[in-house]
Design an enzyme around this catalytic site. Structure first.
Site, mmCIF file in Angstrom:
data_model
loop_
_atom_site.group_PDB
_atom_site.id
_atom_site.type_symbol
_atom_site.label_atom_id
_atom_site.label_comp_id
_atom_site.label_asym_id
_atom_site.label_seq_id
_atom_site.Cartn_x
_atom_site.Cartn_y
_atom_site.Cartn_z
ATOM 1 N N ALA A 47 -19.876 -14.249 34.167
ATOM 2 C CA ALA A 47 -18.792 -14.708 35.048
ATOM 3 C C ALA A 47 -18.676 -13.911 36.365
ATOM 4 O O ALA A 47 -18.709 -14.504 37.454
ATOM 5 C CB ALA A 47 -17.486 -14.701 34.266
ATOM 6 N N ARG A 88 -21.000 -24.544 37.896
ATOM 7 C CA ARG A 88 -20.692 -24.395 36.454
ATOM 8 C C ARG A 88 -19.168 -24.426 36.318
ATOM 9 O O ARG A 88 -18.460 -23.873 37.165
ATOM 10 C CB ARG A 88 -21.240 -23.074 35.887
ATOM 11 C CG ARG A 88 -22.755 -23.014 35.820
ATOM 12 C CD ARG A 88 -23.228 -21.742 35.107
ATOM 13 N NE ARG A 88 -23.100 -21.841 33.657
ATOM 14 C CZ ARG A 88 -23.293 -20.803 32.824
ATOM 15 N NH1 ARG A 88 -23.586 -19.606 33.316
ATOM 16 N NH2 ARG A 88 -23.186 -20.960 31.529
ATOM 17 N N ASP A 238 -15.185 -15.487 30.125
ATOM 18 C CA ASP A 238 -15.458 -16.364 31.266
ATOM 19 C C ASP A 238 -14.183 -16.895 31.898
ATOM 20 O O ASP A 238 -14.135 -17.204 33.086
ATOM 21 C CB ASP A 238 -16.362 -17.520 30.847
ATOM 22 C CG ASP A 238 -17.775 -17.004 30.653
ATOM 23 O OD1 ASP A 238 -18.058 -16.459 29.571
ATOM 24 O OD2 ASP A 238 -18.557 -17.080 31.617
ATOM 25 N N LYS A 249 -18.772 -16.843 25.617
ATOM 26 C CA LYS A 249 -20.005 -17.451 25.099
ATOM 27 C C LYS A 249 -19.813 -17.998 23.687
ATOM 28 O O LYS A 249 -19.182 -17.354 22.847
ATOM 29 C CB LYS A 249 -21.103 -16.382 25.130
ATOM 30 C CG LYS A 249 -22.462 -16.802 24.604
ATOM 31 C CD LYS A 249 -22.989 -18.073 25.226
ATOM 32 C CE LYS A 249 -23.111 -17.985 26.724
ATOM 33 N NZ LYS A 249 -23.304 -19.318 27.349
HETATM 34 O O1 MRU Z 1 -23.772 -18.667 29.970
HETATM 35 P P1 MRU Z 1 -23.621 -17.258 30.441
HETATM 36 O O2 MRU Z 1 -24.781 -16.383 30.082
HETATM 37 O O3 MRU Z 1 -23.245 -17.190 31.901
HETATM 38 O O4 MRU Z 1 -22.373 -16.715 29.626
HETATM 39 C C1 MRU Z 1 -21.918 -15.407 29.876
HETATM 40 C C2 MRU Z 1 -20.842 -14.971 28.978
HETATM 41 O O5 MRU Z 1 -20.322 -15.712 28.175
HETATM 42 C C3 MRU Z 1 -20.347 -13.555 29.164
HETATM 43 O O6 MRU Z 1 -19.922 -13.011 27.964
HETATM 44 C C4 MRU Z 1 -19.155 -13.597 30.140
HETATM 45 O O7 MRU Z 1 -19.511 -14.245 31.330
HETATM 46 C C5 MRU Z 1 -18.656 -12.256 30.451
HETATM 47 S S1 MRU Z 1 -19.697 -11.387 31.562
HETATM 48 C C6 MRU Z 1 -19.043 -9.913 32.005
#
Ligand code: MRU
Length: 351
Positions: A47, A88, A238, A249
């Site tokens: 994120a 996204r 996120d 995630k």
């Molecule tokens: O699909 P992604 O790899 O962008 O998902 C990322 C995550 O879910 C992370 O845990 C989240 O963005 C936190 S990052 C500090």
């Protein structure tokens, strides 16, 4: 250390996270459209890192368009913001960063600046967003380290490290700060199907840091928790709704329920740019559905029979009641989150 995302003379340079850990290569993005593609394809992901890349992308397009007349410049800027902002849906840092860039453009326009002046002020704003994220991660780390016992095994999911931020990380920032404080920390990294951010990225960056790390498949977490081998769970986020529900995630929610069942604290580490006060609860958080081929294939090799139907929601929502605390750069929020998050959002920025 590596650089996740940076503004170069040519464009926006990102460490290509699709290729890690097998190859360490950088992608040079030269237009807003290429930045949006890199976000969509997870070349840059996580994120806060998405937010920083988005800000650099908007600044890049503004600079490319700065020789145009004011009307054409504004059109280009709006187009770039819309394309990048739509790349996204779940990580609110993306729309937060694009919104901040547009507000800066409006401020510069109102101050009478021409397209060149506006573009220069957008370049500065993007660098501020990057620097603030780095600073927020260090502060999150320091606050979160207080929650870590002197000797601890920490379970994490996906990658919430330097690769997912401007550097240092949120959940992995807590791990790093705990170690810097002299604590003896060990990490269990969940592999994170379907795209293996835990196996590929978290394992890669923790090994580089010399942090003791053991990789497990997602299905192993429950029995390891039951055996009492985990002291705390720390994950990133996120989007955090106003009531403390957390989108992260896919696979985070089952970990939170398991942690609750085994009385293990479940912490979320995230900057306040991940909190969305306009989203009352987790049911209103848009969940990205990605291509089912990410489930039927692993690193491009097919693992399921042709014709099988596969689901691929990229995120899940953990209800606030399973979240022990939310660690932010301005301090630790505890339940009830509607009140504690509101107070942190309103708090003065620490020096
Ligand atoms: O699909 P992604 O790899 O962008 O998902 C990322 C995550 O879910 C992370 O845990 C989240 O963005 C936190 S990052 C500090």
């Amino acid at each position: 250390m590596f650089t996740t995302v940076e503004r170069t003379a040519r464009g926006v340079r990102v460490l290509d996270q699709r290729k890690l850990p097998l190859e360490e290569v950088y992608a040079e993005l030269e237009t807003a459209e290429q930045v949006a593609d890199a976000i969509r394809s997870l070349t840059v992901r996580g994120a806060p890192a998405i937010g920083v890349a988005a800000a650099f992308g908007v600044a890049l397009e503004a600079t490319l368009a700065s020789d145009l007349d004011a009307e054409a410049f504004d059109r280009k800027l709006e187009q770039a913001a819309a394309t990048i902002g739509a790349a996204r849906p779940t990580a609110v840092n993306l729309s937060w960063a694009v919104g901040r860039m547009l507000a800066e453009a409006a401020r510069a326009r109102a101050a009478g600046l021409d397209p060149r002046g506006i573009a220069a002020s957008l370049e500065d704003e993007a660098l501020r967003i990057r620097d603030e994220d780095l600073d927020a991660c260090r502060r999150i780390g320091r606050h979160g380290a207080e929650l870590v016992p002197g000797r601890a095994t920490i379970l994490t999911h996906c990658n919430a490290g330097g690769l997912a931020t401007a550097g240092y990380g949120t959940a992995l920032g807590v791990v790093r700060a705990a170690r810097e404080a002299g604590k003896k920390v060990r990490v269990l990294a969940g592999e994170t199907r379907p795209l293996l951010q835990g196996a590929r990225l978290t394992a890669w960056e923790l090994l580089r840091d010399g942090i003791e790390t053991t990789l497990i498949t997602d299905g192993m977490a429950g029995s390891i928790l039951r055996r009492g081998e985990i002291d705390l769970v720390v994950v990133g986020a996120d989007r955090i709704a106003a009531n403390g529900d957390v989108a992260n995630k896919i696979g985070t929610y089952p970990l939170a329920v398991l942690a609750d069942a085994h009385r293990v604290p479940f912490y979320v580490a995230a900057p306040l740019s991940t909190v969305d006060p306009a989203c009352a609860d987790g049911d209103r958080i848009p969940i990205e559905e990605r291509d089912p081929s990410e489930v039927t294939e692993v690193l491009g090799a097919r693992i399921a029979p042709r014709g099988i139907v596969a689901r691929n929601p990229a995120f899940d929502v953990t209800p606030a009641r399973y979240v022990t605390a939310i660690v932010t750069e301005r301090g630790i929020a505890r339940p009830p989150y509607t009140r504690s998050l509101r107070a942190l959002l309103a708090a003065a920025v620490p020096p």
